[in-house]
Scaffold this active site. Structure first.
Site, PDB file in Angstrom:
ATOM      1  N   HIS A 109      10.031  -4.285   2.450  1.00 37.76           N
ATOM      2  CA  HIS A 109       9.215  -5.479   2.252  1.00 37.76           C
ATOM      3  C   HIS A 109       8.769  -6.000   3.620  1.00 37.76           C
ATOM      4  O   HIS A 109       9.520  -6.691   4.308  1.00 37.76           O
ATOM      5  CB  HIS A 109      10.011  -6.554   1.507  1.00 37.76           C
ATOM      6  CG  HIS A 109      10.384  -6.182   0.110  1.00 37.76           C
ATOM      7  ND1 HIS A 109       9.457  -6.128  -0.914  1.00 37.76           N
ATOM      8  CD2 HIS A 109      11.579  -5.832  -0.440  1.00 37.76           C
ATOM      9  CE1 HIS A 109      10.069  -5.770  -2.033  1.00 37.76           C
ATOM     10  NE2 HIS A 109      11.349  -5.584  -1.770  1.00 37.76           N
ATOM     11  N   HIS A 119       7.900   2.076  -1.746  1.00 39.72           N
ATOM     12  CA  HIS A 119       9.115   2.520  -2.440  1.00 39.72           C
ATOM     13  C   HIS A 119       9.161   4.037  -2.423  1.00 39.72           C
ATOM     14  O   HIS A 119       8.130   4.709  -2.559  1.00 39.72           O
ATOM     15  CB  HIS A 119       9.099   2.035  -3.897  1.00 39.72           C
ATOM     16  CG  HIS A 119      10.039   2.770  -4.794  1.00 39.72           C
ATOM     17  ND1 HIS A 119       9.603   3.737  -5.688  1.00 39.72           N
ATOM     18  CD2 HIS A 119      11.387   2.709  -4.932  1.00 39.72           C
ATOM     19  CE1 HIS A 119      10.641   4.217  -6.348  1.00 39.72           C
ATOM     20  NE2 HIS A 119      11.732   3.622  -5.911  1.00 39.72           N
ATOM     21  N   ASN A 121      11.919   7.394  -3.743  1.00 38.80           N
ATOM     22  CA  ASN A 121      13.151   7.797  -4.414  1.00 38.80           C
ATOM     23  C   ASN A 121      13.098   9.302  -4.659  1.00 38.80           C
ATOM     24  O   ASN A 121      12.127   9.798  -5.245  1.00 38.80           O
ATOM     25  CB  ASN A 121      13.320   7.057  -5.750  1.00 38.80           C
ATOM     26  CG  ASN A 121      14.615   7.413  -6.462  1.00 38.80           C
ATOM     27  OD1 ASN A 121      14.856   8.562  -6.804  1.00 38.80           O
ATOM     28  ND2 ASN A 121      15.441   6.408  -6.693  1.00 38.80           N
ATOM     29  N   TYR A 122      14.107  10.018  -4.174  1.00 38.98           N
ATOM     30  CA  TYR A 122      14.242  11.439  -4.492  1.00 38.98           C
ATOM     31  C   TYR A 122      15.681  11.689  -4.914  1.00 38.98           C
ATOM     32  O   TYR A 122      16.615  11.183  -4.292  1.00 38.98           O
ATOM     33  CB  TYR A 122      13.833  12.322  -3.305  1.00 38.98           C
ATOM     34  CG  TYR A 122      12.348  12.226  -3.074  1.00 38.98           C
ATOM     35  CD1 TYR A 122      11.449  12.902  -3.896  1.00 38.98           C
ATOM     36  CD2 TYR A 122      11.835  11.397  -2.081  1.00 38.98           C
ATOM     37  CE1 TYR A 122      10.082  12.770  -3.731  1.00 38.98           C
ATOM     38  CE2 TYR A 122      10.467  11.253  -1.906  1.00 38.98           C
ATOM     39  CZ  TYR A 122       9.597  11.943  -2.737  1.00 38.98           C
ATOM     40  OH  TYR A 122       8.247  11.794  -2.581  1.00 38.98           O
ATOM     41  N   ARG A 123      15.860  12.471  -5.978  1.00 38.03           N
ATOM     42  CA  ARG A 123      17.174  12.582  -6.596  1.00 38.03           C
ATOM     43  C   ARG A 123      17.359  13.965  -7.239  1.00 38.03           C
ATOM     44  O   ARG A 123      16.385  14.668  -7.537  1.00 38.03           O
ATOM     45  CB  ARG A 123      17.344  11.494  -7.654  1.00 38.03           C
ATOM     46  CG  ARG A 123      16.251  11.495  -8.710  1.00 38.03           C
ATOM     47  CD  ARG A 123      16.183  10.192  -9.487  1.00 38.03           C
ATOM     48  NE  ARG A 123      15.082  10.201 -10.436  1.00 38.03           N
ATOM     49  CZ  ARG A 123      13.834   9.856 -10.153  1.00 38.03           C
ATOM     50  NH1 ARG A 123      13.522   9.463  -8.928  1.00 38.03           N
ATOM     51  NH2 ARG A 123      12.890   9.881 -11.075  1.00 38.03           N
ATOM     52  N   HIS A 153      -2.364   8.598  -0.734  1.00 41.08           N
ATOM     53  CA  HIS A 153      -2.501   9.625  -1.771  1.00 41.08           C
ATOM     54  C   HIS A 153      -2.795  10.993  -1.156  1.00 41.08           C
ATOM     55  O   HIS A 153      -2.286  12.015  -1.638  1.00 41.08           O
ATOM     56  CB  HIS A 153      -3.608   9.237  -2.746  1.00 41.08           C
ATOM     57  CG  HIS A 153      -3.177   8.218  -3.759  1.00 41.08           C
ATOM     58  ND1 HIS A 153      -2.501   8.560  -4.909  1.00 41.08           N
ATOM     59  CD2 HIS A 153      -3.313   6.865  -3.792  1.00 41.08           C
ATOM     60  CE1 HIS A 153      -2.241   7.463  -5.616  1.00 41.08           C
ATOM     61  NE2 HIS A 153      -2.722   6.428  -4.953  1.00 41.08           N
ATOM     62  N   HIS A 183       4.101  -5.888 -19.815  1.00 40.09           N
ATOM     63  CA  HIS A 183       3.945  -7.293 -20.193  1.00 40.09           C
ATOM     64  C   HIS A 183       2.862  -7.988 -19.378  1.00 40.09           C
ATOM     65  O   HIS A 183       2.434  -9.084 -19.729  1.00 40.09           O
ATOM     66  CB  HIS A 183       5.278  -8.030 -20.048  1.00 40.09           C
ATOM     67  CG  HIS A 183       5.802  -8.094 -18.652  1.00 40.09           C
ATOM     68  ND1 HIS A 183       6.300  -6.998 -17.992  1.00 40.09           N
ATOM     69  CD2 HIS A 183       5.905  -9.135 -17.783  1.00 40.09           C
ATOM     70  CE1 HIS A 183       6.692  -7.354 -16.783  1.00 40.09           C
ATOM     71  NE2 HIS A 183       6.464  -8.642 -16.625  1.00 40.09           N
TER      72      HIS A 183
END
Length: 349
Positions: A109, A119, A121-123, A153, A183
């Site tokens: 941030h 953000h 994330n690799y898992r 991109h 939402h």
């Protein structure tokens, strides 16, 4: 391609867990070192932790930096006997097997509203004969700059293309789909790439919207089996794409002057970020269901955010352009109208 390369859904290769662990742990170290140099004001505080049921991790957090108001880079390696519902719902054949999961996740941030939040994330997951890779990275700007979105991109497409030119065609729309606030009727940002449950079987899209753009492209492309090694290389290439995808944007924007209007809009949009992470994010749900470390699970939340009832961005403003264009899926490379819409708002460099 020979059978020795483990195409398809065969068992994982020897030392698969060790290699996956070393990959994501190495990414955490490499990225944190570069971010400390980029910030130039603060260092990451490291917390190592253990999970009573098995495994543990290492969280690195930066607060009150020159560039980053807050940033967290987490590594975890956890294992257990009983799979949580969030996994069994997707892969019931894993039931009854001891499981292992390792990954790195990060959210930054920035202080300046002109620098986007990011953000990553690799898992990797194993349960008996069942294994898969997942991951991705996405960019959340608060003020619109077309070239920043295109650059992010472009770099991730190049990373995907090193393993297969078909991958980005599915992983880009899958990212738009996943980071969507139902939402609110908007995406969290300009997206990037996202993939999950990549087990080598060749089905590229394994999300929940069988009629969405990502599923349609995946069906049109047909099966593209990948070996464990290829999917490992995909995670490696995409993880290493983070710095060249993000650092040039930070360097370009971090010294831009801003005022209270920009800060207040940044805080308002951060509220959307918090909403997604607490309501929709599967990683958050998985972590809480498996008795993960709460501080690490929730470190993705912004340090400050605000909500305003009935807020509408001023007509024909940069804030309105962000809301109207940069929280909707776009074809960032081939849509010629994007420049026409962005130029009047100083959103084209």
């Amino acid at each position: 391609m020979g059978a020795s390369e483990n195409l398809g859904q065969g068992p994982p290769p020897p030392h698969s867990r060790k290699r996956a662990r070393e990959l994501v742990l190495g990414l955490q170290d490499e990225i944190c070192n570069e971010l400390e140099s980029l910030d130039g004001g603060q260092s990451f505080r490291t917390d190592s932790w253990e999970r009573p049921e098995g495994g543990g991790g290492r969280s690195k957090v930066m607060r009150e930096g020159r560039v980053f108001e807050q940033g967290g880079v987490n590594f975890s390696e956890v294992h257990g006997e009983e799979l949580p519902p969030s996994i069994l719902n997707q892969r019931p054949e894993a039931k009854g097997h001891p499981w292992f999961a390792t990954g790195t996740s990060m959210v930054l941030h920035p202080r300046n509203p002109y620098v986007p939040t990011i953000h990553l994330n690799y898992r990797y997951f194993e349960a008996g004969p069942v294994w898969w890779f997942g991951g991705g990275a996405d960019l959340t700007p608060f003020y619109p700059y077309l070239e920043d979105a295109r650059h992010f991109h472009r770099v991730h497409k190049q990373a995907c293309d090193t393993v297969g030119p078909e991958l980005h065609k599915v992983f880009k729309p899958w990212c738009d789909e996943y980071f969507y606030l139902k939402h609110r009727g908007e995406t969290r940002g300009v997206g990037g790439i996202f993939y999950d449950y990549q087990d080598g079987s060749g089905v590229l899209y394994k999300g929940q919207n069988s009629e969405g753009p990502a599923a349609q492209v995946s069906r049109e492309l047909g099966p593209h089996p990948k070996s464990w090694e290829q999917l490992f290389e995909l995670a490696k290439a995409c993880g290493k794409a983070f710095l060249p995808a993000y650092v040039p944007i930070v360097e370009k924007r971090q010294e831009q002057a801003y005022g209270d209007r920009e800060r207040q809009f940044q805080l308002y949009r951060r509220g959307r970020y918090a909403e997604f992470n607490l309501v929709w994010d599967r990683g958050t749900i998985f972590g809480l269901q498996t008795n993960g470390r709460t501080e690490s699970i929730l470190m993705s939340l912004p340090p400050l955010a605000r909500w305003e009832y009935g807020y509408v961005a001023p007509a024909d403003s940069r804030e309105a352009l962000l809301t109207d264009l940069f929280t909707r899926p776009q074809n960032w490379f081939e849509d010629a109208t994007l420049e026409e819409r962005c130029r009047p708002h100083q959103a084209v460099d």
